[in-house]
Motif scaffolding. Structure first.
Motif, mmCIF file in Angstrom:
data_model
loop_
_atom_site.group_PDB
_atom_site.id
_atom_site.type_symbol
_atom_site.label_atom_id
_atom_site.label_comp_id
_atom_site.label_asym_id
_atom_site.label_seq_id
_atom_site.Cartn_x
_atom_site.Cartn_y
_atom_site.Cartn_z
ATOM 1 N N PHE A 69 0.823 -1.209 0.000
ATOM 2 C CA PHE A 69 0.000 0.000 0.000
ATOM 3 C C PHE A 69 0.858 1.260 0.000
ATOM 4 C CE2 PHE A 69 -2.730 -2.825 2.931
ATOM 5 C CZ PHE A 69 -3.376 -3.409 1.852
ATOM 6 N N ALA A 70 0.306 2.320 -0.581
ATOM 7 C CA ALA A 70 0.856 3.673 -0.455
ATOM 8 C C ALA A 70 -0.326 4.627 -0.362
ATOM 9 C CB ALA A 70 1.737 4.029 -1.650
ATOM 10 N N SER A 71 -0.144 5.741 0.307
ATOM 11 C CA SER A 71 -1.205 6.748 0.429
ATOM 12 C C SER A 71 -0.612 8.113 0.142
ATOM 13 C CB SER A 71 -1.823 6.716 1.844
ATOM 14 O OG SER A 71 -2.501 5.483 2.061
ATOM 15 N N LEU A 72 -1.194 8.821 -0.838
ATOM 16 C CA LEU A 72 -0.647 10.083 -1.321
ATOM 17 C C LEU A 72 -1.649 11.213 -1.075
ATOM 18 C CD1 LEU A 72 0.542 8.721 -4.798
ATOM 19 C CD2 LEU A 72 1.768 8.652 -2.610
ATOM 20 N N PRO A 73 -1.222 12.322 -0.450
ATOM 21 C CA PRO A 73 -2.141 13.449 -0.197
ATOM 22 C C PRO A 73 -2.660 14.025 -1.518
ATOM 23 C CG PRO A 73 -0.122 13.670 1.093
ATOM 24 C CD PRO A 73 0.120 12.574 0.102
ATOM 25 N N LEU A 74 -3.975 14.087 -1.633
ATOM 26 C CA LEU A 74 -4.582 14.520 -2.889
ATOM 27 C C LEU A 74 -4.326 15.997 -3.169
ATOM 28 C CD1 LEU A 74 -6.147 13.065 -5.073
ATOM 29 C CD2 LEU A 74 -8.271 13.685 -3.913
ATOM 30 N N GLU A 75 -4.250 16.810 -2.132
ATOM 31 C CA GLU A 75 -4.015 18.246 -2.331
ATOM 32 C C GLU A 75 -2.645 18.476 -2.962
ATOM 33 O OE1 GLU A 75 -4.196 22.487 0.163
ATOM 34 O OE2 GLU A 75 -4.570 20.574 1.183
ATOM 35 N N SER A 104 0.166 -5.139 -11.089
ATOM 36 C CA SER A 104 -0.839 -4.122 -11.397
ATOM 37 C C SER A 104 -0.794 -3.051 -10.320
ATOM 38 C CB SER A 104 -2.247 -4.728 -11.492
ATOM 39 O OG SER A 104 -2.688 -5.153 -10.207
ATOM 40 N N ILE A 105 -1.251 -1.855 -10.684
ATOM 41 C CA ILE A 105 -1.294 -0.729 -9.749
ATOM 42 C C ILE A 105 -2.682 -0.103 -9.838
ATOM 43 C CG2 ILE A 105 -0.346 1.550 -9.170
ATOM 44 C CD1 ILE A 105 2.319 0.592 -10.397
ATOM 45 N N GLY A 106 -3.351 0.010 -8.709
ATOM 46 C CA GLY A 106 -4.675 0.615 -8.672
ATOM 47 C C GLY A 106 -4.725 1.713 -7.628
ATOM 48 N N ALA A 107 -5.626 2.679 -7.832
ATOM 49 C CA ALA A 107 -5.749 3.790 -6.881
ATOM 50 C C ALA A 107 -7.212 4.180 -6.728
ATOM 51 C CB ALA A 107 -4.928 4.992 -7.347
ATOM 52 N N ILE A 108 -7.560 4.588 -5.523
ATOM 53 C CA ILE A 108 -8.895 5.113 -5.215
ATOM 54 C C ILE A 108 -8.711 6.351 -4.346
ATOM 55 C CG2 ILE A 108 -11.056 4.737 -3.962
ATOM 56 C CD1 ILE A 108 -10.899 1.810 -4.619
ATOM 57 N N SER A 109 -9.380 7.429 -4.704
ATOM 58 C CA SER A 109 -9.327 8.638 -3.879
ATOM 59 C C SER A 109 -10.445 8.595 -2.839
ATOM 60 C CB SER A 109 -9.456 9.884 -4.754
ATOM 61 O OG SER A 109 -10.661 9.853 -5.506
ATOM 62 N N HIS A 110 -10.138 9.075 -1.657
ATOM 63 C CA HIS A 110 -11.132 9.116 -0.587
ATOM 64 C C HIS A 110 -10.714 10.144 0.455
ATOM 65 C CE1 HIS A 110 -12.189 7.684 3.607
ATOM 66 N NE2 HIS A 110 -13.346 8.068 3.116
ATOM 67 N N ALA A 111 -11.595 11.102 0.696
ATOM 68 C CA ALA A 111 -11.419 12.071 1.783
ATOM 69 C C ALA A 111 -10.049 12.732 1.764
ATOM 70 C CB ALA A 111 -11.678 11.403 3.134
ATOM 71 N N GLY A 112 -9.623 13.185 0.580
ATOM 72 C CA GLY A 112 -8.387 13.940 0.486
ATOM 73 C C GLY A 112 -7.114 13.126 0.338
ATOM 74 N N ILE A 140 6.823 4.483 -5.580
ATOM 75 C CA ILE A 140 5.719 5.315 -6.080
ATOM 76 C C ILE A 140 5.610 6.569 -5.230
ATOM 77 C CG2 ILE A 140 3.201 5.477 -6.298
ATOM 78 C CD1 ILE A 140 3.166 2.541 -7.117
ATOM 79 N N ALA A 141 5.634 6.389 -3.906
ATOM 80 C CA ALA A 141 5.547 7.536 -2.998
ATOM 81 C C ALA A 141 6.756 8.457 -3.139
ATOM 82 C CB ALA A 141 5.421 7.043 -1.558
ATOM 83 N N ALA A 142 7.951 7.887 -3.327
ATOM 84 C CA ALA A 142 9.167 8.701 -3.442
ATOM 85 C C ALA A 142 9.164 9.513 -4.735
ATOM 86 C CB ALA A 142 10.404 7.799 -3.392
ATOM 87 N N THR A 143 8.758 8.891 -5.846
ATOM 88 C CA THR A 143 8.683 9.628 -7.119
ATOM 89 C C THR A 143 7.615 10.710 -7.043
ATOM 90 O OG1 THR A 143 9.326 7.598 -8.281
ATOM 91 C CG2 THR A 143 8.434 9.393 -9.614
ATOM 92 N N PHE A 144 6.502 10.391 -6.388
ATOM 93 C CA PHE A 144 5.452 11.385 -6.183
ATOM 94 C C PHE A 144 5.986 12.601 -5.421
ATOM 95 C CE2 PHE A 144 2.340 12.895 -2.995
ATOM 96 C CZ PHE A 144 1.426 13.514 -3.840
ATOM 97 N N ASP A 145 6.768 12.364 -4.366
ATOM 98 C CA ASP A 145 7.358 13.468 -3.599
ATOM 99 C C ASP A 145 8.261 14.329 -4.483
ATOM 100 O OD1 ASP A 145 6.099 12.855 -1.215
ATOM 101 O OD2 ASP A 145 7.723 11.573 -0.490
ATOM 102 N N GLN A 146 9.037 13.683 -5.350
ATOM 103 C CA GLN A 146 9.894 14.435 -6.271
ATOM 104 C C GLN A 146 9.073 15.343 -7.178
ATOM 105 O OE1 GLN A 146 12.291 10.789 -7.640
ATOM 106 N NE2 GLN A 146 13.692 12.483 -7.991
ATOM 107 N N LEU A 147 7.990 14.804 -7.717
ATOM 108 C CA LEU A 147 7.153 15.581 -8.637
ATOM 109 C C LEU A 147 6.490 16.750 -7.912
ATOM 110 C CD1 LEU A 147 5.509 12.641 -10.623
ATOM 111 C CD2 LEU A 147 7.209 14.259 -11.482
ATOM 112 N N CYS A 148 6.111 16.535 -6.656
ATOM 113 C CA CYS A 148 5.463 17.607 -5.890
ATOM 114 C C CYS A 148 6.432 18.733 -5.554
ATOM 115 C CB CYS A 148 4.866 17.034 -4.604
ATOM 116 S SG CYS A 148 3.414 15.997 -4.873
ATOM 117 N N GLU A 149 7.701 18.410 -5.392
ATOM 118 C CA GLU A 149 8.708 19.417 -5.034
ATOM 119 C C GLU A 149 9.338 20.083 -6.252
ATOM 120 O OE1 GLU A 149 11.359 17.093 -2.711
ATOM 121 O OE2 GLU A 149 9.906 16.762 -1.086
#
Length: 472
Positions: A240-246, A409-417, A440-449
């Motif tokens: 699992f990974a959880s990414l802040p939607l904002e 496979s990689i799946g995602a669902i958004s919920h409550a932010g 996934i979380a580490a690359t996401f952090d790079q893209l956000c910064e």
């Protein structure tokens, strides 16, 4: 005449491509705060909501020798305790993590002689709270419908009806003559639908149609295979990974792309690392991105599978995730403009005109010829917090089924932010799934910064003119 609930060609396709080492089951893991409900309370809670999804009490019948279409019939022996059960975890230093429990449960195949779903309540978690791990066959639902079905158990989502649950009686299965009549009528309707869709596609202009068909042909163009294009076992791993939607929305806006593009680029960084650990460094891979083709107001839970896919060429460059993101954004924009998903949907619906044996053979041949590395799915979920009998949902992670010949496979669902990402893999081939989820979380952090790229002077002037027009 009794109710005839026919599987569409796409519904049936998920039965056709299922193998022993690749069961086509959609899964989800939900984690809740608070004390777990009792199993009888949960069974009653779920059963009182089944009226809104009749197929949850139905099983599949496949007529012998292809005489008629596969269809759903009421299960004469339906009992809620066959589908909603409980596992009590024992507190100890050796208690497995929730992901390990999910791996065990999501590796178990569903019984085709019964309605194709189940829920498992998991209590006694070391970190507190409880979980519900669910499965439903892809022949029953697509990703959006899986979410709709998963959420009917929540407070305020579906209206409970204990009286309807108590008086429910199964209908008799349709006769052979009724099945054959329904098959003939359904093909007349399918032919009309396909013709209408083709006319709309042509009316959209030849250029868009050519682009869409070209993209479809690309799916069957041979390419270099990777270590992730293989199957070895029905055993599954979960991470699992959880990414802040904002933060994700902010990154998407800065780079002029969509949230789904950010997920694709983040996944690309993780897959690049996974292949590098296997001694492979391809420039890119081909991924399937499911998209819904449901019409506004069309219930997901009542109409089986209504999905198409985009075939996206995903570049792999772990050293420059910003460039990957912008490239992905351009490619998905082109595919959407071309109406590619709609063109593929038309082709799939045309399969409704075929006799079941011919359709099954065609589906297996098409899957065998298709070339892609993995499926990456993103389903928009409820933005508001959800509760089950007053217990708050903390997270919901999907498990996208693996097609035979594919290990991840990689799946995602958004919920409550939060965007909750579920990684699902063949346990024998992807022992490093936890690293993939972390990457996934580490690359996401790079893209956000990452700052957006500098625009050329003419691009800045064009943007200023657009902003001025908006103000005016």
């Amino acid at each position: 005449m009794t109710t005839f609930d026919r599987l569409s060609a796409l519904d049936a396709a998920f039965l056709d491509i299922e193998t022993e080492r690749a069961p086509m089951q959609v899964g989800w893991t939900m984690r809740f705060a608070g004390e777990a409900p009792g199993i009888e309370q949960l069974r009653s809670h779920v059963e009182s909501r089944l009226e809104s999804v009749p197929r949850l009490r139905r099983r599949i019948v496949e007529p012998a020798m292809g005489l008629g279409d596969p269809h759903w019939v009421d299960d004469q022996l339906f009992a809620i305790d066959r589908h909603v059960n409980v596992i009590h975890m024992v507190a100890s230093d050796q208690q497995p993590a929730l992901s390990a429990v999910a791996e065990e449960l999501l590796s178990q195949p569903l019984d085709r002689s019964r309605p194709l779903w189940r829920l498992q309540l998991v209590t006694g978690l070391a970190e507190g709270g409880f979980a519900i791990i669910g499965q439903a066959h892809h022949a029953l639902i697509d990703g959006l419908a899986a979410l709709e079905i998963a959420t009917i158990i929540f407070d305020g989502v579906a209206t409970p009806n204990d009286e309807a649950a108590a008086r429910w009686l199964p209908e008799e299965a349709p006769s052979t003559s009724e099945v054959l009549t329904a098959a003939a009528l359904s093909r007349i309707g399918a032919g009309s639908d396909v013709a209408t869709t083709l006319v709309r596609s042509i009316a959209g202009g030849p250029a868009a149609l050519v682009e869409a068909v070209t993209a479809l042909v690309a799916l069957f163009t041979p390419g270099n295979r990777t270590a992730l294009e293989n199957s070895a076992s029905p055993r599954r791993r979960v991470a699992f990974a959880s990414l802040p939607l904002e933060r994700m929305q902010g990154a998407a806006q800065r780079h002029g792309v969509t949230i789904n593009d950010v997920l694709l680029a983040s996944s690309g960084g993780a897959v690049s690392g996974a292949l590098a650990r296997r001694g492979e460094q391809p420039d890119g891979i081909r991924v399937l991105v499911p998209t819904t083709v449901r019409q506004p107001g069309e219930s997901a839970a009542s109409h089986g599978n209504r999905i198409s896919v985009m075939v996206v060429e995903l570049p792999l460059n772990a050293n420059d995730p910003g460039s990957v993101l912008r490239t992905v954004g351009r490619r998905t924009k082109t595919l959407k403009r071309a109406g590619y998903a709609g063109t593929l949907d038309t082709a799939v619906r045309a399969a409704d005109l075929l006799a079941p044996p011919v359709r099954s053979a065609a589906v297996r041949a098409a899957i065998g010829a298709a070339h892609f590395t993995l499926v990456i799915s993103n389903v928009p979920g409820p933005s508001a917090p959800l509760e089950l009998a007053g217990r708050e949902l903390e997270g919901i992670w999907p498990a996208v089924p693996l097609i035979d010949g594919h290990a991840l496979s990689i799946g995602a669902i958004s919920h409550a932010g939060v965007l909750h990402v579920g990684c699902f893999a063949d346990a024998a081939l992807v022992p490093d799934l936890d690293l993939i989820a972390a990457d996934i979380a580490a690359t996401f952090d790079q893209l956000c910064e990452m700052a957006p790229p500098q625009q050329a002077p003419w691009q800045q002037r064009a943007r200023q003119r657009r902003d001025a027009r908006r103000v005016a």
